[in-house]
Scaffold this motif. Structure first.
Motif, short mmCIF file in Angstrom:
data_model
loop_
_atom_site.label_atom_id
_atom_site.label_comp_id
_atom_site.label_asym_id
_atom_site.label_seq_id
_atom_site.Cartn_x
_atom_site.Cartn_y
_atom_site.Cartn_z
N VAL A 137 -11.64 10.37 -7.85
CA VAL A 137 -12.14 9.39 -6.87
C VAL A 137 -11.06 8.92 -5.89
CG1 VAL A 137 -11.89 7.40 -8.45
CG2 VAL A 137 -13.47 7.28 -6.53
N ALA A 138 -9.89 8.55 -6.40
CA ALA A 138 -8.86 8.05 -5.48
C ALA A 138 -8.32 9.14 -4.55
CB ALA A 138 -7.74 7.36 -6.25
N ARG A 187 0.83 -1.20 0.00
CA ARG A 187 0.00 0.00 0.00
C ARG A 187 0.87 1.26 0.00
NH1 ARG A 187 -3.09 -0.70 4.60
NH2 ARG A 187 -3.61 -2.73 3.76
N LEU A 223 -2.64 11.37 -8.48
CA LEU A 223 -2.23 10.65 -7.25
C LEU A 223 -0.89 11.18 -6.75
CD1 LEU A 223 -3.07 7.07 -8.55
CD2 LEU A 223 -4.33 8.30 -6.79
N ASN A 251 -8.19 1.09 -18.50
CA ASN A 251 -8.83 0.66 -17.25
C ASN A 251 -9.53 1.81 -16.51
OD1 ASN A 251 -7.27 -1.44 -18.11
ND2 ASN A 251 -6.55 -2.03 -16.08
N LEU A 252 -10.14 2.70 -17.24
CA LEU A 252 -10.92 3.76 -16.58
C LEU A 252 -12.16 3.13 -15.96
CD1 LEU A 252 -10.75 6.63 -19.21
CD2 LEU A 252 -9.45 6.41 -17.10
N PHE A 253 -12.63 3.73 -14.87
CA PHE A 253 -13.85 3.23 -14.24
C PHE A 253 -15.04 3.60 -15.11
CE2 PHE A 253 -11.17 3.92 -10.31
CZ PHE A 253 -10.79 2.59 -10.25
N ASN A 290 -4.85 1.80 -4.50
CA ASN A 290 -5.00 1.58 -3.06
C ASN A 290 -6.44 1.58 -2.56
OD1 ASN A 290 -2.57 0.88 -1.98
ND2 ASN A 290 -1.87 2.99 -1.72
N LYS A 299 -11.55 9.93 -2.14
CA LYS A 299 -12.12 8.88 -1.31
C LYS A 299 -11.06 8.04 -0.61
CE LYS A 299 -16.42 9.45 -2.87
NZ LYS A 299 -17.74 9.42 -2.35
N ILE A 300 -9.91 7.90 -1.24
CA ILE A 300 -8.89 7.02 -0.66
C ILE A 300 -7.84 7.85 0.09
CG2 ILE A 300 -7.26 5.15 -1.12
CD1 ILE A 300 -10.22 4.56 -1.91
N ILE A 359 0.52 3.60 -12.14
CA ILE A 359 0.64 2.92 -13.42
C ILE A 359 -0.49 3.35 -14.36
CG2 ILE A 359 -0.70 0.91 -12.63
CD1 ILE A 359 1.23 -0.82 -14.39
N ARG A 409 -5.39 10.67 -14.43
CA ARG A 409 -5.83 9.98 -13.22
C ARG A 409 -4.62 9.53 -12.40
NH1 ARG A 409 -9.49 4.52 -13.30
NH2 ARG A 409 -7.59 3.66 -14.23
N ASN A 422 -18.14 3.43 -14.69
CA ASN A 422 -19.33 4.01 -14.06
C ASN A 422 -19.09 5.45 -13.60
OD1 ASN A 422 -17.48 2.77 -12.20
ND2 ASN A 422 -18.94 3.19 -10.58
N MET A 423 -17.96 6.02 -13.96
CA MET A 423 -17.65 7.37 -13.49
C MET A 423 -17.33 8.29 -14.67
SD MET A 423 -15.15 6.56 -10.31
CE MET A 423 -15.48 5.17 -9.24
N ASN A 438 -10.03 -5.76 -15.25
CA ASN A 438 -9.14 -4.59 -15.23
C ASN A 438 -9.67 -3.48 -14.32
OD1 ASN A 438 -10.88 -2.88 -16.74
ND2 ASN A 438 -9.88 -3.38 -18.68
N GLN A 439 -10.96 -3.52 -14.02
CA GLN A 439 -11.52 -2.54 -13.09
C GLN A 439 -11.02 -2.81 -11.66
OE1 GLN A 439 -14.21 -0.02 -14.26
NE2 GLN A 439 -12.85 -0.52 -15.95
N ARG A 468 2.30 1.75 -3.40
CA ARG A 468 1.30 2.24 -4.36
C ARG A 468 0.92 3.70 -4.12
NH1 ARG A 468 -2.48 -3.18 -4.27
NH2 ARG A 468 -1.39 -4.34 -5.92
N ASP A 469 1.29 4.20 -2.95
CA ASP A 469 1.12 5.63 -2.71
C ASP A 469 2.15 6.45 -3.48
OD1 ASP A 469 -1.06 6.17 -1.17
OD2 ASP A 469 -0.06 5.74 0.73
#
Lengths: 245, 231
Positions: free
Chosen positions: A103-104, A76, A156, A90-92, B135, A107-108, A84, A152, A94-95, B126-127, A79-80
């Motif tokens: 979002v990240a 974790r 981060l 690999n876009l979401f 994270n 929310k994260i 990548i 995106r 639903n957004m 991939n999602q 990944r902060d």
């Protein structure tokens, strides 16, 4: 100190060894171009670095500190700091574009939404998508989606950016808009590992080129050396074939 | 038949009978609602458990797998009897309604777990990967990324199941829960014709399940027109 130190890295898909004994050091603001035939393990290096495929041997050090991929907390933390961008974006789905970017961080990472949105708008405008904030991924062209994916990742605030064949799924006329974005990042001093088949681009943007084959690094050197005077027959063969296209 | 029903009707439509039917309808509705709502919650928890990866959750994963696989394969009536006798063995005086409620919740949970898990599977891997590299925790991934995309796949079979499920609550009459089917039998035994007794019950079942399927259609239409498309 090196930004990223990879030593003796090994990875397998089931019985199949996909990386064997990878040694690579990456300095701050280095732009590493990873090239090689399909299945040579270029993308796998990025997946292993990101913790998507646990290595079976070897060592990855970030700023001199070893990373244990079996430890979720360490992954974790890694990944902060590393982001990548995938070949398939690999876009979401639903957004909206703006939400994909925000979002990240919101929310994260729990950053204030207002600040993140402002930054997202600025970044999206910078890559020419300022008018697409409310669009959804399936309403955008591949090149536009790929730029959203890059933004995106940038939102981060990564120290290191991994780019996995980010132009491979694009129509030729869309490639240049994505490459322009990456060029800009290189100029700003972002440390990057770029897997790509765009040889002319790698040659221009990379500070060092790594040629891989069969899960091993065959040759590493300055772009001019790899493309103009490769030492190994394998590299020579690959470069001559690909440059003829 | 119609003349017979017309002849019976004044005797049938007494205050006592109507309250009796209304109360039973309430029981059927309550059983159905409990099953649908708690069942969805349990199904979701089971589906989430089954997509976890961590090693120390493995026992929980196996339990979730056994739970879904067993209760989807056992006939409802058998589960009901099992619950009935299990509660009886505890020696406490547990209301029949509670026994029925537990059984329907268990069954609905198992079925909905599979429906929801299928929805999860329908979302492109991939999602999950993108969320992982940014994270997202498992619950954040499900809540923010997977569920919003899985709903489209989950809703039609889920509502189909809900409607089927309302009918299945009739089996609770077998252990003596006074719900609609039970009341139909009682009225029939009191001397009213089967056509009238069960005809009225049929209408009440329809009145409960039809709005539910309309709600399902409505939700599906809303999701289809909104921008929740798959990768």
């Amino acid at each position: 100190m090196h930004h990223l130190d990879i030593a003796g890295l090994e990875a397998r898909y089931g019985e199949h060894t996909v990386l064997s004994g990878i040694d690579l050091t990456v300095g701050r603001a280095d732009v590493i171009g990873l090239i090689g035939p399909s299945g040579s393990g270029k993308s796998t290096i990025l997946r292993v670095l990101m913790g998507l495929l646990p290595p079976v041997a070897g060592m990855v050090k970030l700023d001199g500190e070893g990373v244990n991929y079996a430890d979720a907390t360490q992954v974790r933390r890694l990944r902060d700091r590393i982001a990548i961008v995938f070949q398939q974006y690999n876009l979401f789905q639903n957004m909206s574009v703006l939400e994909n970017v925000c979002v990240a961080p919101v929310k994260i990472k729990k950053r204030p939404r207002k600040e993140v949105e402002e930054e997202a708008r600025a970044l999206l405008a910078k890559v020419g998508l300022g008018d697409k904030l409310k669009r959804y991924p399936d309403e955008l062209s591949g090149g536009q989606q790929q730029r959203v994916a890059i933004v995106r990742a940038l939102a981060l605030h990564p120290e290191i950016l991994l780019l996995d064949e980010v132009t491979a799924a694009l129509d030729p006329e869309l490639v240049s808009e994505v490459l322009d974005t990456i060029r800009l990042l290189a100029k700003e001093g972002m440390t990057m590992l770029i897997v790509s088949h765009e040889m002319a681009f790698i040659r221009e943007v990379a500070s060092r080129v790594v040629f891989m084959a069969g899960g091993k690094i065959v040759e590493t050197g300055a772009p001019a050396q790899i493309f103009d005077a490769p030492e190994h027959a394998r590299t020579r063969d690959f470069v001559s074939k690909i440059l003829r296209h | 038949m119609w003349s017979q029903i017309a002849e019976e009707w004044p005797r049938f439509a007494t205050y006592y009978n109507l309250v009796f039917i209304a109360k039973a309808a309430g029981t059927t509705l309550a059983l159905s609602a409990l099953g649908c709502i708690l069942g969805t919650a349990i199904g979701l928890a089971l589906a989430v458990t089954r997509v976890t990866r961590s090693r120390w959750l493995a026992p929980l994963r196996i339990l979730a797998l056994i739970f879904t696989e067993v209760f989807r394969r056992v006939p409802f009536l058998v589960t009901l009897m099992l619950c009935f006798f299990a509660f009886q063995a505890t020696g406490y005086d547990i209301p029949l309604f509670a026994v029925a409620a537990v059984s329907v919740t268990v069954i609905a949970g198992a079925f909905l777990a599979e429906i929801i898990r299928g929805g999860f599977k329908s979302v492109h891997p991939n999602q999950w990967e993108a969320a992982a590299t940014m994270n997202f925790s498992l619950l954040d991934t499900i809540r923010l990324v997977i569920l919003p995309q899985a709903w489209r796949i989950v809703l039609p079979p889920a509502f189909g199941y809900f409607v089927m499920f309302i009918k299945d609550t009739a089996l609770a009459s077998q252990i003596g829960v006074i719900e609609l089917t039970y009341v139909g039998k009682v009225l029939n035994n009191k001397g009213f014709s089967a056509a009238l007794s069960f005809g009225v019950i049929l209408l009440v079942y329809f009145a409960i399940s039809y709005p539910l399927s309309r709600l399902g259609v409505l939700l599906e239409a809303r999701l289809a027109s909104s921008r929740h498309r798959r990768a």
